[in-house]
Design a protein around this motif. Structure first.
Motif, short mmCIF file in Angstrom:
data_model
loop_
_atom_site.label_atom_id
_atom_site.label_comp_id
_atom_site.label_asym_id
_atom_site.label_seq_id
_atom_site.Cartn_x
_atom_site.Cartn_y
_atom_site.Cartn_z
N LEU A 1 2.24 -23.70 -44.02
CA LEU A 1 1.45 -22.82 -43.18
C LEU A 1 2.35 -22.07 -42.19
CD1 LEU A 1 -1.32 -21.79 -42.13
CD2 LEU A 1 -1.34 -23.78 -40.60
N ALA A 2 3.29 -22.78 -41.58
CA ALA A 2 4.21 -22.14 -40.64
C ALA A 2 5.02 -21.04 -41.33
CB ALA A 2 5.14 -23.18 -40.03
N ARG A 3 5.53 -21.33 -42.53
CA ARG A 3 6.30 -20.34 -43.28
C ARG A 3 5.42 -19.12 -43.61
NH1 ARG A 3 10.86 -20.52 -45.60
NH2 ARG A 3 10.97 -22.79 -45.56
N ALA A 4 4.21 -19.34 -44.05
CA ALA A 4 3.33 -18.23 -44.41
C ALA A 4 2.98 -17.37 -43.20
CB ALA A 4 2.06 -18.77 -45.07
N LEU A 5 2.71 -18.02 -42.06
CA LEU A 5 2.38 -17.26 -40.86
C LEU A 5 3.55 -16.38 -40.40
CD1 LEU A 5 0.39 -19.97 -38.86
CD2 LEU A 5 -0.54 -17.90 -39.93
N ILE A 6 4.77 -16.92 -40.49
CA ILE A 6 5.94 -16.12 -40.10
C ILE A 6 6.16 -14.99 -41.10
CG2 ILE A 6 8.45 -16.15 -39.88
CD1 ILE A 6 8.28 -18.95 -38.87
N CYS A 7 6.10 -15.29 -42.39
CA CYS A 7 6.41 -14.29 -43.42
C CYS A 7 5.46 -13.11 -43.40
CB CYS A 7 6.39 -14.94 -44.80
SG CYS A 7 7.82 -15.98 -45.10
N TYR A 8 4.22 -13.34 -43.04
CA TYR A 8 3.24 -12.26 -43.09
C TYR A 8 2.95 -11.64 -41.73
CZ TYR A 8 2.72 -13.74 -47.87
OH TYR A 8 2.98 -14.06 -49.17
N ALA B 1 2.21 -12.88 -38.49
CA ALA B 1 1.16 -13.31 -37.54
C ALA B 1 1.70 -13.20 -36.11
CB ALA B 1 0.75 -14.75 -37.83
N PRO B 2 0.84 -12.89 -35.16
CA PRO B 2 1.28 -12.83 -33.75
C PRO B 2 1.75 -14.21 -33.27
CG PRO B 2 -0.98 -12.03 -33.99
CD PRO B 2 -0.57 -12.56 -35.30
N SER B 3 2.69 -14.23 -32.34
CA SER B 3 3.28 -15.50 -31.90
C SER B 3 2.25 -16.44 -31.28
CB SER B 3 4.42 -15.24 -30.91
OG SER B 3 3.95 -14.52 -29.79
N HIS B 4 1.29 -15.90 -30.53
CA HIS B 4 0.29 -16.79 -29.92
C HIS B 4 -0.61 -17.41 -30.98
CE1 HIS B 4 -1.96 -13.01 -30.33
NE2 HIS B 4 -3.05 -13.76 -30.34
N ARG B 5 -0.85 -16.69 -32.08
CA ARG B 5 -1.68 -17.23 -33.15
C ARG B 5 -0.92 -18.30 -33.93
NH1 ARG B 5 -4.80 -13.86 -37.73
NH2 ARG B 5 -6.55 -14.01 -36.29
N LEU C 1 10.53 -19.13 -32.27
CA LEU C 1 11.37 -17.99 -31.92
C LEU C 1 11.08 -16.93 -32.97
CD1 LEU C 1 14.66 -19.99 -31.34
CD2 LEU C 1 13.18 -19.06 -29.57
N PRO C 2 11.24 -15.66 -32.66
CA PRO C 2 10.92 -14.64 -33.67
C PRO C 2 11.68 -14.90 -34.99
CG PRO C 2 11.29 -13.61 -31.56
CD PRO C 2 11.64 -15.06 -31.40
#
Length: 181
Positions: A75-82, A84-88, A109-110
């Protein structure tokens, strides 16, 4: 006076206790909360679980915990790859760990997440560094959020959620590079 008589441990009682524990482990988060409200608290009762039941319990618990961790890291990888805003990213990972009952902390971190999973019983931690160069893809991000909601609401298991997230991560983009740029 003041001493408690020795209790005989009955094998049938141990097996019944073990079956009850396994039944509770198979329940969803919401069902366990409702069941916890119904339970009566018994004081000064100790129980040694049956050896086979203990082995089965540890095997089921370890497998479930590994599936949950795999879901969280995917989930973390998918949120970064696509994109997602940092707060989300932070709020979804924290709520997922809380609902799936996983002890974890995250540093975002970004383009990078450091996830630390703890095991208080064993006094051990496991750290994952998740790195991905992400670009905004709202369609895939919507799909990732849908899988996240299904797992959090106990509609699908963490293992099935991991499989679906990996399928989303591996599928090719809908539009070619020429159209996207």
């Amino acid at each position: 006076a003041g001493t408690r008589p020795n209790r005989r441990v009955d094998q049938d009682d141990l097996e019944a206790e073990c079956r009850e524990q396994m039944r509770l482990r198979r329940m969803s988060y919401h069902e366990r909360r409702v069941e916890a409200m119904k339970m009566k608290i018994e004081f000064n009762v100790t129980c040694v679980p049956h050896q086979l039941c203990a082995i089965h319990y540890l095997t089921v618990r370890c497998t479930a915990m590994l599936n949950r961790r795999a879901f969280i890291t995917t989930l973390a990888r998918a949120l970064i790859c696509y994109g997602a805003p940092s707060h989300r990213i932070e709020s979804q990972l924290v709520s997922t760990t809380r609902i799936l009952e996983v002890d974890a902390q995250f540093v975002y971190l970004p383009g990078l997440i450091i996830a630390s999973f703890g095991e208080p019983e064993m006094h051990a931690t496991e750290t994952h560094v998740i790195k991905c160069a992400g670009k905004l893809n709202l369609g895939s991000l919507r799909d990732v959020h849908g899988v996240y909601r299904e797992v959090v609401h106990d509609e699908i298991s963490a293992k099935e959620g991991t499989r679906r997230l990996r399928a989303i991560l591996e599928r090719p983009p809908i539009y070619s590079v020429l159209i996207r740029c």
